[in-house]
Design an enzyme around this catalytic site. Structure first.
Site, PDB file in Angstrom:
ATOM      1  N   LYS A  92       0.838  -1.216   0.000  1.00 48.76           N
ATOM      2  CA  LYS A  92       0.000   0.000   0.000  1.00 48.76           C
ATOM      3  C   LYS A  92       0.863   1.252   0.000  1.00 48.76           C
ATOM      4  O   LYS A  92       2.008   1.244   0.457  1.00 48.76           O
ATOM      5  CB  LYS A  92      -0.951   0.032   1.201  1.00 48.76           C
ATOM      6  CG  LYS A  92      -0.304   0.030   2.596  1.00 48.76           C
ATOM      7  CD  LYS A  92       0.160   1.387   3.114  1.00 48.76           C
ATOM      8  CE  LYS A  92       1.000   1.298   4.370  1.00 48.76           C
ATOM      9  NZ  LYS A  92       1.836   2.419   4.679  1.00 48.76           N
ATOM     10  N   ASP A 139      -2.725  -1.688   9.735  1.00 53.33           N
ATOM     11  CA  ASP A 139      -2.792  -1.705   8.263  1.00 53.33           C
ATOM     12  C   ASP A 139      -3.390  -3.004   7.716  1.00 53.33           C
ATOM     13  O   ASP A 139      -3.647  -3.102   6.515  1.00 53.33           O
ATOM     14  CB  ASP A 139      -1.385  -1.558   7.656  1.00 53.33           C
ATOM     15  CG  ASP A 139      -0.818  -0.151   7.817  1.00 53.33           C
ATOM     16  OD1 ASP A 139      -1.615   0.781   8.061  1.00 53.33           O
ATOM     17  OD2 ASP A 139       0.405   0.006   7.699  1.00 53.33           O
TER      18      ASP A 139
HETATM   19  P1  ATP Z   1       4.006  -0.415   7.810  1.00 53.50           P
HETATM   20  O1  ATP Z   1       4.053   0.335   6.537  1.00 53.50           O
HETATM   21  O2  ATP Z   1       2.771  -1.282   7.968  1.00 53.50           O
HETATM   22  O3  ATP Z   1       4.296   0.369   9.034  1.00 53.50           O
HETATM   23  P2  ATP Z   1       6.445  -1.595   6.940  1.00 53.50           P
HETATM   24  O4  ATP Z   1       6.026  -1.950   5.556  1.00 53.50           O
HETATM   25  O5  ATP Z   1       7.291  -0.377   7.105  1.00 53.50           O
HETATM   26  O6  ATP Z   1       5.154  -1.508   7.817  1.00 53.50           O
HETATM   27  P3  ATP Z   1       7.037  -4.354   7.376  1.00 53.50           P
HETATM   28  O7  ATP Z   1       7.728  -4.748   6.127  1.00 53.50           O
HETATM   29  O8  ATP Z   1       5.622  -4.743   7.520  1.00 53.50           O
HETATM   30  O9  ATP Z   1       7.192  -2.790   7.595  1.00 53.50           O
HETATM   31  O10 ATP Z   1       7.881  -4.961   8.582  1.00 53.50           O
HETATM   32  C1  ATP Z   1       8.278  -4.293   9.734  1.00 53.50           C
HETATM   33  C2  ATP Z   1       9.007  -5.284  10.654  1.00 53.50           C
HETATM   34  O11 ATP Z   1       8.101  -6.301  11.063  1.00 53.50           O
HETATM   35  C3  ATP Z   1      10.159  -5.980   9.979  1.00 53.50           C
HETATM   36  O12 ATP Z   1      11.370  -5.337  10.263  1.00 53.50           O
HETATM   37  C4  ATP Z   1      10.111  -7.407  10.522  1.00 53.50           C
HETATM   38  O13 ATP Z   1      11.106  -7.625  11.503  1.00 53.50           O
HETATM   39  C5  ATP Z   1       8.754  -7.565  11.189  1.00 53.50           C
HETATM   40  N1  ATP Z   1       7.894  -8.584  10.520  1.00 53.50           N
HETATM   41  C6  ATP Z   1       7.136  -9.501  11.118  1.00 53.50           C
HETATM   42  N2  ATP Z   1       6.460 -10.251  10.241  1.00 53.50           N
HETATM   43  C7  ATP Z   1       6.792  -9.792   9.027  1.00 53.50           C
HETATM   44  C8  ATP Z   1       6.414 -10.176   7.707  1.00 53.50           C
HETATM   45  N3  ATP Z   1       5.573 -11.175   7.459  1.00 53.50           N
HETATM   46  N4  ATP Z   1       6.939  -9.463   6.695  1.00 53.50           N
HETATM   47  C9  ATP Z   1       7.783  -8.438   6.939  1.00 53.50           C
HETATM   48  N5  ATP Z   1       8.193  -8.070   8.153  1.00 53.50           N
HETATM   49  C10 ATP Z   1       7.693  -8.729   9.206  1.00 53.50           C
END
Ligand code: ATP
Length: 310
Positions: A16, A146
């Site tokens: 997203k 989210d």
């Molecule tokens: P958001 O935009 O929802 O705040 P993001 O996209 O910045 O999140 P994610 O990629 O969802 O961040 O991951 C954040 C942290 O969550 C990662 O550093 C990881 O350690 C942990 N994590 C747990 N499960 C997952 C998963 N299935 N995929 C990615 N990261 C995960």
């Protein structure tokens, strides 16, 4: 003819962007009230679930370019989604879960949320728990702010923690170029930085998403480019000053507009159309600022079956 239950189900869920993100002050529980306009874009993780021999519990494997950065244990959001669905349905959590991770990690693209949403839909099918979309959305909201949008997809207005969704009319598609940084940013750290900066100085927030909503309704990318808003940008830029240059080069590369996606550090550049996106992507790649530069379009559907095997 009797139909046998599926032995393997694959579901894909999208990344997203937040086209508008207004962040209120933190509440007592530490969470911030948000007003956000979500757009799901065509970059997907795929979660494949399959039956295991009885009572061997959950097993998780992660593949894809960023897999080393993702925990393959009970802290993974997909694992937590499986446990929650099993608990609420009163069944044992027995399944193999395989995540093909194509959404960059800690990038502000809600990749973990996509995996959680995809896992809910996939295991609901595999285990035959047959929850309706409303019930799945309730579980999604328990897993993270989210996750309901990852389930829903397309475009939506998010309020509360971003988990209360309402419909948004969007005409046509929008084309984007995503500049993926070499290292991620932690969402809680970015929110904490925003609180710190706001305690020091007045940082006005425009809580009205009308500009983005009008541009989406009219399907006008020029109008949209002027309305893109992200209150977290100031905090992401404070933690990662190099992102200033990443934002500046968008203009030089001919993008209509650019913004930091969610808590960053991904920079999303808006293009006129798909062809223009490819031109902008080529120019941005030549800058050498990013780990990768990818094109994507929205709206994309939320967590949906990709295939099943019997
Ligand atoms: P958001 O935009 O929802 O705040 P993001 O996209 O910045 O999140 P994610 O990629 O969802 O961040 O991951 C954040 C942290 O969550 C990662 O550093 C990881 O350690 C942990 N994590 C747990 N499960 C997952 C998963 N299935 N995929 C990615 N990261 C995960």
């Amino acid at each position: 003819m009797t139909s046998r239950a599926a032995t393997s189900i694959a579901v894909r869920a999208p990344a997203k962007l937040n086209l508008f993100l207004a962040v209120g002050p933190p509440a007592e529980d530490g969470y911030h009230a948000l007003t956000t306009v979500f757009l799901a874009v065509s970059m997907f993780d795929t979660v494949t679930v399959s039956h295991v021999r009885a009572r061997t519990g959950l097993r998780l494997a992660v593949s894809g370019p960023d897999s080393a950065a993702v925990p393959a244990d009970a802290s993974n959001l997909a694992w937590r989604a499986a446990v929650l669905l099993a608990q609420r349905s009163g069944i044992d959590a027995d399944a193999d879960i395989a995540i093909d991770k194509q959404i960059p990690v800690a990038a502000g693209l809600a990749g973990g949320s996509a995996d959680a949403a995809a896992t809910l839909v996939a295991l609901d099918g595999l285990w035959g728990t047959a929850l309706d979309r409303g019930q799945l959305a309730e579980l999604a909201a328990e897993l993270g702010s989210d996750v309901p949008f990852s389930l829903h997809g397309h475009v939506a207005l998010g309020t509360g923690r971003g988990d209360r969704l309402s419909a948004v009319l969007a005409r046509g598609r929008t084309d984007w170029v995503l500049g993926i940084a070499r290292t991620g940013l932690s969402t809680p750290v970015v929110y904490a930085e925003l609180d710190r900066l706001r305690a020091q100085r007045d940082l006005p927030s425009d809580g009205d998403p009308a500009g983005v909503l009008t541009a989406l309704r009219q399907g006008d990318p020029e109008l949209l480019s002027g309305a893109l808003t992200n209150d977290l940008a100031v905090a992401a830029l404070s933690l990662r000053p190099d992102l200033r240059r990443a934002l500046r080069v968008g203009e030089e590369a001919g993008a209509l507009g650019q913004l930091i996606s969610g808590s960053g550090p991904t920079v999303a550049y808006l293009a006129r159309d798909a062809e223009h996106a490819i031109t902008v992507a080529a120019r941005l790649s030549a800058e050498g600022l990013f780990a990768s530069v990818r094109v994507a379009s929205g709206p994309a559907p939320g967590a949906r079956f990709a295939r099943s095997a019997r």
